[in-house]
Design a protein around this motif. Structure first.
Motif, PDB file in Angstrom:
ATOM      1  N   LEU A  65     -14.600  -7.369   1.249  1.00 19.60           N
ATOM      2  CA  LEU A  65     -14.705  -6.466   0.106  1.00 19.60           C
ATOM      3  C   LEU A  65     -14.290  -7.150  -1.199  1.00 19.60           C
ATOM      4  O   LEU A  65     -14.679  -6.719  -2.279  1.00 19.60           O
ATOM      5  CB  LEU A  65     -13.793  -5.243   0.330  1.00 19.60           C
ATOM      6  CG  LEU A  65     -14.013  -4.453   1.628  1.00 19.60           C
ATOM      7  CD1 LEU A  65     -12.930  -3.399   1.785  1.00 19.60           C
ATOM      8  CD2 LEU A  65     -15.393  -3.827   1.630  1.00 19.60           C
ATOM      9  N   GLU A  67      -8.658  -9.096   3.278  1.00 16.69           N
ATOM     10  CA  GLU A  67      -8.705  -7.640   3.223  1.00 16.69           C
ATOM     11  C   GLU A  67      -7.628  -7.034   4.140  1.00 16.69           C
ATOM     12  O   GLU A  67      -6.956  -6.074   3.761  1.00 16.69           O
ATOM     13  CB  GLU A  67     -10.097  -7.133   3.611  1.00 16.69           C
ATOM     14  CG  GLU A  67     -11.167  -7.361   2.562  1.00 16.69           C
ATOM     15  CD  GLU A  67     -11.697  -8.799   2.475  1.00 16.69           C
ATOM     16  OE1 GLU A  67     -12.478  -9.065   1.567  1.00 16.69           O
ATOM     17  OE2 GLU A  67     -11.307  -9.659   3.303  1.00 16.69           O
ATOM     18  N   PHE A 122     -12.212   2.135   1.627  1.00 21.42           N
ATOM     19  CA  PHE A 122     -12.950   1.652   2.791  1.00 21.42           C
ATOM     20  C   PHE A 122     -12.665   2.585   3.972  1.00 21.42           C
ATOM     21  O   PHE A 122     -11.515   2.784   4.361  1.00 21.42           O
ATOM     22  CB  PHE A 122     -12.520   0.221   3.144  1.00 21.42           C
ATOM     23  CG  PHE A 122     -13.216  -0.331   4.353  1.00 21.42           C
ATOM     24  CD1 PHE A 122     -14.541  -0.717   4.295  1.00 21.42           C
ATOM     25  CD2 PHE A 122     -12.549  -0.447   5.566  1.00 21.42           C
ATOM     26  CE1 PHE A 122     -15.184  -1.230   5.412  1.00 21.42           C
ATOM     27  CE2 PHE A 122     -13.177  -0.947   6.684  1.00 21.42           C
ATOM     28  CZ  PHE A 122     -14.509  -1.337   6.607  1.00 21.42           C
TER      29      PHE A 122
END
Length: 182
Positions: free
Chosen positions: A18, A88, A77
């Motif tokens: 991400l 992440e 998310f």
């Protein structure tokens, strides 16, 4: 045949990334040396565990704190967090620490405090010793008397030629004094 068996080998699932790839790479390099799991690191930071969290680690972590937009990406998310990339996953744990950057800065200050105070005390001691040497130096007093006499002589016949003293910063201008040969 060998070619048919290699085509049947399942590929590893690609991690979900991400974070911007350049930033992710830089952070990945910094956190690659962490020996603790990200969860254990979070707990050690919250507990201020000096056995597990060193000055070097805190310094490295300071460059790895998630930015506000990255925090939002991680919080929003809703997929399987196990499929996230390493950075992440690191961010998932770090955003659970309130005021992370301020904590790290304070922690680093705490870890460096004793050494910095020791260094300052050495510098202060050196400064005070030098000051005492200058203050008690007979030779220094004689030099200053001579500088005043020379200044009064060079400025003779002017109002500045009868000075009773001078500012110490005028010593810096002694090198600029010019002579005239008659």
């Amino acid at each position: 045949s060998a070619s048919s068996s290699s085509s049947q080998t399942p590929e590893k699932a690609k991690a979900i990334e991400l974070i911007d790839s350049k930033r992710s790479t830089n952070i990945g390099i910094r956190i690659s040396g962490i020996k603790l799991s990200y969860s254990d690191l979070r707990i050690a930071l919250l507990r201020v565990d000096e056995d597990k969290v060193t000055e070097k680690l805190v310094s490295a972590l300071l460059g790895c704190t998630p930015l506000p937009d990255e925090v939002e990406l991680i919080k929003n998310f809703d997929g399987n967090k196990d499929l996230l990339g390493s950075v992440e996953k690191f961010f998932v744990e770090m955003i659970k620490i309130p005021f992370l950057e301020q904590r790290l800065q304070t922690y680093l200050f705490k870890l460096q405090f004793e050494q910095k105070t020791s260094d300052l005390n050495k510098d202060l001691s050196t400064y005070l010793n030098a000051l005492s040497e200058i203050k008690n130096s007979v030779l220094m007093k004689e030099i200053l008397v001579m500088v005043l006499a020379v200044g009064n002589y060079l400025n003779g016949g002017t109002p500045r030629g009868q000075a009773f003293g001078f500012k110490l910063d005028n010593l810096l201008r002694l090198g600029d004094t010019k002579s005239v040969d008659f």
